[in-house]
Scaffold this motif. Structure first.
Motif, PDB file in Angstrom:
ATOM      1  N   CYS A  99      32.371  39.960  36.290  1.00  0.00           N
ATOM      2  CA  CYS A  99      31.716  38.906  36.131  1.00  0.00           C
ATOM      3  C   CYS A  99      32.114  37.562  37.065  1.00  0.00           C
ATOM      4  O   CYS A  99      31.419  37.057  37.748  1.00  0.00           O
ATOM      5  CB  CYS A  99      32.004  38.265  34.657  1.00  0.00           C
ATOM      6  N   VAL A 100      33.533  37.528  37.518  1.00  0.00           N
ATOM      7  CA  VAL A 100      34.117  36.754  38.475  1.00  0.00           C
ATOM      8  C   VAL A 100      33.431  37.329  40.065  1.00  0.00           C
ATOM      9  O   VAL A 100      33.031  36.294  40.697  1.00  0.00           O
ATOM     10  CB  VAL A 100      35.377  36.686  38.446  1.00  0.00           C
ATOM     11  N   ALA A 101      33.383  38.514  40.134  1.00  0.00           N
ATOM     12  CA  ALA A 101      32.806  38.962  41.566  1.00  0.00           C
ATOM     13  C   ALA A 101      31.429  38.372  41.694  1.00  0.00           C
ATOM     14  O   ALA A 101      31.087  38.196  42.715  1.00  0.00           O
ATOM     15  CB  ALA A 101      33.046  40.395  41.628  1.00  0.00           C
ATOM     16  N   VAL A 102      30.653  38.605  40.634  1.00  0.00           N
ATOM     17  CA  VAL A 102      29.175  38.279  40.879  1.00  0.00           C
ATOM     18  C   VAL A 102      28.998  36.804  40.603  1.00  0.00           C
ATOM     19  O   VAL A 102      28.035  36.108  41.483  1.00  0.00           O
ATOM     20  CB  VAL A 102      28.279  39.141  40.018  1.00  0.00           C
ATOM     21  N   CYS A 103      29.464  36.259  39.605  1.00  0.00           N
ATOM     22  CA  CYS A 103      29.120  34.863  39.521  1.00  0.00           C
ATOM     23  C   CYS A 103      29.882  33.623  40.549  1.00  0.00           C
ATOM     24  O   CYS A 103      29.345  32.674  40.835  1.00  0.00           O
ATOM     25  CB  CYS A 103      29.470  34.422  37.978  1.00  0.00           C
ATOM     26  N   HIS A 104      30.994  34.080  41.089  1.00  0.00           N
ATOM     27  CA  HIS A 104      31.914  33.353  41.872  1.00  0.00           C
ATOM     28  C   HIS A 104      32.469  33.985  43.022  1.00  0.00           C
ATOM     29  O   HIS A 104      33.608  34.369  43.342  1.00  0.00           O
ATOM     30  CB  HIS A 104      32.927  32.660  41.336  1.00  0.00           C
ATOM     31  N   PRO A 105      31.497  34.613  43.812  1.00  0.00           N
ATOM     32  CA  PRO A 105      31.856  35.360  44.981  1.00  0.00           C
ATOM     33  C   PRO A 105      32.608  34.898  45.903  1.00  0.00           C
ATOM     34  O   PRO A 105      33.460  35.635  46.579  1.00  0.00           O
ATOM     35  CB  PRO A 105      30.511  36.030  45.609  1.00  0.00           C
ATOM     36  N   LEU A 106      32.502  33.529  46.349  1.00  0.00           N
ATOM     37  CA  LEU A 106      33.311  32.953  47.337  1.00  0.00           C
ATOM     38  C   LEU A 106      34.866  32.636  46.840  1.00  0.00           C
ATOM     39  O   LEU A 106      35.799  32.407  47.752  1.00  0.00           O
ATOM     40  CB  LEU A 106      32.716  31.717  47.847  1.00  0.00           C
ATOM     41  N   GLN A 107      34.771  32.436  45.627  1.00  0.00           N
ATOM     42  CA  GLN A 107      36.480  32.348  45.083  1.00  0.00           C
ATOM     43  C   GLN A 107      36.965  33.486  44.374  1.00  0.00           C
ATOM     44  O   GLN A 107      38.130  33.612  43.930  1.00  0.00           O
ATOM     45  CB  GLN A 107      36.069  31.070  43.859  1.00  0.00           C
ATOM     46  N   TYR A 108      36.404  34.570  44.573  1.00  0.00           N
ATOM     47  CA  TYR A 108      36.736  35.995  43.765  1.00  0.00           C
ATOM     48  C   TYR A 108      38.086  36.285  44.284  1.00  0.00           C
ATOM     49  O   TYR A 108      39.114  36.588  43.383  1.00  0.00           O
ATOM     50  CB  TYR A 108      35.768  36.977  44.299  1.00  0.00           C
ATOM     51  N   THR A 109      38.422  36.324  45.824  1.00  0.00           N
ATOM     52  CA  THR A 109      39.738  36.822  46.156  1.00  0.00           C
ATOM     53  C   THR A 109      40.802  35.827  45.582  1.00  0.00           C
ATOM     54  O   THR A 109      41.945  36.044  45.557  1.00  0.00           O
ATOM     55  CB  THR A 109      39.744  37.065  47.571  1.00  0.00           C
ATOM     56  N   THR A 110      40.540  34.423  45.499  1.00  0.00           N
ATOM     57  CA  THR A 110      41.420  33.415  45.307  1.00  0.00           C
ATOM     58  C   THR A 110      41.640  33.593  43.704  1.00  0.00           C
ATOM     59  O   THR A 110      42.859  33.611  43.391  1.00  0.00           O
ATOM     60  CB  THR A 110      41.085  32.153  45.604  1.00  0.00           C
ATOM     61  N   LEU A 111      40.554  33.901  43.030  1.00  0.00           N
ATOM     62  CA  LEU A 111      40.882  33.697  41.526  1.00  0.00           C
ATOM     63  C   LEU A 111      41.441  35.134  41.080  1.00  0.00           C
ATOM     64  O   LEU A 111      42.414  35.269  39.956  1.00  0.00           O
ATOM     65  CB  LEU A 111      39.625  33.718  40.727  1.00  0.00           C
ATOM     66  N   MET A 112      41.184  36.134  41.573  1.00  0.00           N
ATOM     67  CA  MET A 112      41.519  37.608  41.218  1.00  0.00           C
ATOM     68  C   MET A 112      42.687  38.139  42.041  1.00  0.00           C
ATOM     69  O   MET A 112      42.595  38.944  42.766  1.00  0.00           O
ATOM     70  CB  MET A 112      40.495  38.714  41.097  1.00  0.00           C
ATOM     71  N   HIS A 113      43.707  37.162  42.176  1.00  0.00           N
ATOM     72  CA  HIS A 113      44.761  37.539  43.039  1.00  0.00           C
ATOM     73  C   HIS A 113      45.692  38.672  42.600  1.00  0.00           C
ATOM     74  O   HIS A 113      45.744  39.166  41.447  1.00  0.00           O
ATOM     75  CB  HIS A 113      45.739  36.462  43.409  1.00  0.00           C
ATOM     76  N   PRO A 114      46.496  39.403  43.426  1.00  0.00           N
ATOM     77  CA  PRO A 114      47.170  40.586  43.090  1.00  0.00           C
ATOM     78  C   PRO A 114      48.043  40.207  41.676  1.00  0.00           C
ATOM     79  O   PRO A 114      48.220  41.179  40.949  1.00  0.00           O
ATOM     80  CB  PRO A 114      47.785  40.930  44.299  1.00  0.00           C
TER      81      PRO A 114
END
Length: 289
Positions: A98-113
């Motif tokens: 959901c985060v990857a599709v709805c917020h692609p530009l913020q994905y790497t920031t939101l889903m950090h390791p």
């Protein structure tokens, strides 16, 4: 015949899930949250089937279909732990998509390791806590006059079925756990995919729509297979628990679903297929050199 089918399915499960774990670890292009959680799911399926299928094969092969009390208790603890973990992990994977599709530009920031690790620990930890609560309560039931479990594994619905005591309290526990760990996660998953569908429909590129839908339908198919069978077994009261139907559904989510999961994710995912090809080429080159 059943022994042969289950043995082949188990071999495919082990091979498929080990390959996904290795590919996710070895290929730098797959070092992303999606494949981190997919590796967790593969490890989970590998352990889940290994907790019950070997004993199942032993019983199907010979005339004696027995298991010790200790073996049954260990199987119950592990089976419940890993089954609950999968319920939570599938929710985590849906939220990740959901985060990857709805917020692609913020994905790497939101889903950090660090967050991915915390979510994985949450899934495995929730399963362990549920097992440590439900398993002792089930094993405290009196089974002295009933030593035959009419099922293929030692799971809670089958064990409370053969108890001579009043099981109302534990059935209420199962119902509450079922609502928290099955119904609520399913609502979250469906809500995530409704948001994903709305976001995908706003994508103008046809190729972009196909890629988003292709990635998400694989996970949705896995969710349908797992939740559909587990819900049918664990959300039925004792009086309505059908033995033959219950055994078939248990066989499905312990053997069939873990076998299909690697196939679903590899056959419907171009990135995984590409990683498999690259890994095969590297292995071939190393052997030739």
């Amino acid at each position: 015949m059943l022994f042969s089918v289950i043995l082949i399915s188990y071999c495919l499960t082990v091979t498929g899930n080990v390959v996904i774990i290795l590919v996710s670890l070895k290929d730098p292009k797959l070092h992303s949250p999606m494949y981190y959680f997919l590796s967790n799911l593969s490890l989970l399926d590998l352990c889940f089937t290994s907790s019950c299928v070997p004993q199942m094969l032993v019983n199907f092969w010979g005339p004696e279909k027995t298991i010790s009390y200790t073996g049954c208790a260990i199987q119950l603890y592990i089976f419940l732990w890993l089954g609950t973990t999968e319920c939570v992990l599938l929710v985590v994977m849906a939220v990740d998509r959901c985060v990857a599709v709805c917020h692609p530009l913020q994905y790497t920031t939101l889903m950090h390791p660090k967050l991915c690790l915390q979510l994985a620990v949450l899934a495995w930890g929730t399963g362990l806590i549920q097992s440590l609560i439900q398993s002792p309560a089930t094993l405290r039931l009196p089974f002295c006059s009933h030593q035959r479990v009419d099922d293929i594994v030692c799971e809670v619905p089958a064990l409370i079925q053969v108890s001579s005591a009043d099981t109302t309290d534990i059935e209420i526990q199962i119902l509450i756990a079922g609502v928290i760990l099955l119904v609520v996660p399913l609502i979250i998953i469906l809500s995530s995919y409704i948001a994903i569908a709305k976001a995908v429909l706003r994508i103008k590129s046809t190729a972009g729509k196909k890629k988003a839908f292709g990635t998400c339908t694989s996970h949705l198919l896995v969710v349908s297979l797992f939740y559909g069978t587990v819900t049918a077994v664990y959300l039925q009261p004792k009086s309505r628990y059908a033995h033959e139907q219950g055994k078939f559904l248990t066989l499905f989510y312990t053997v069939v679903t873990p076998t299909l999961n690697p196939l679903i994710y590899t056959l419907r995912n171009k990135e995984v297929k590409g990683a498999l090809i690259r890994l095969g080429r590297r292995t071939w080159n190393i052997q030739n050199n």
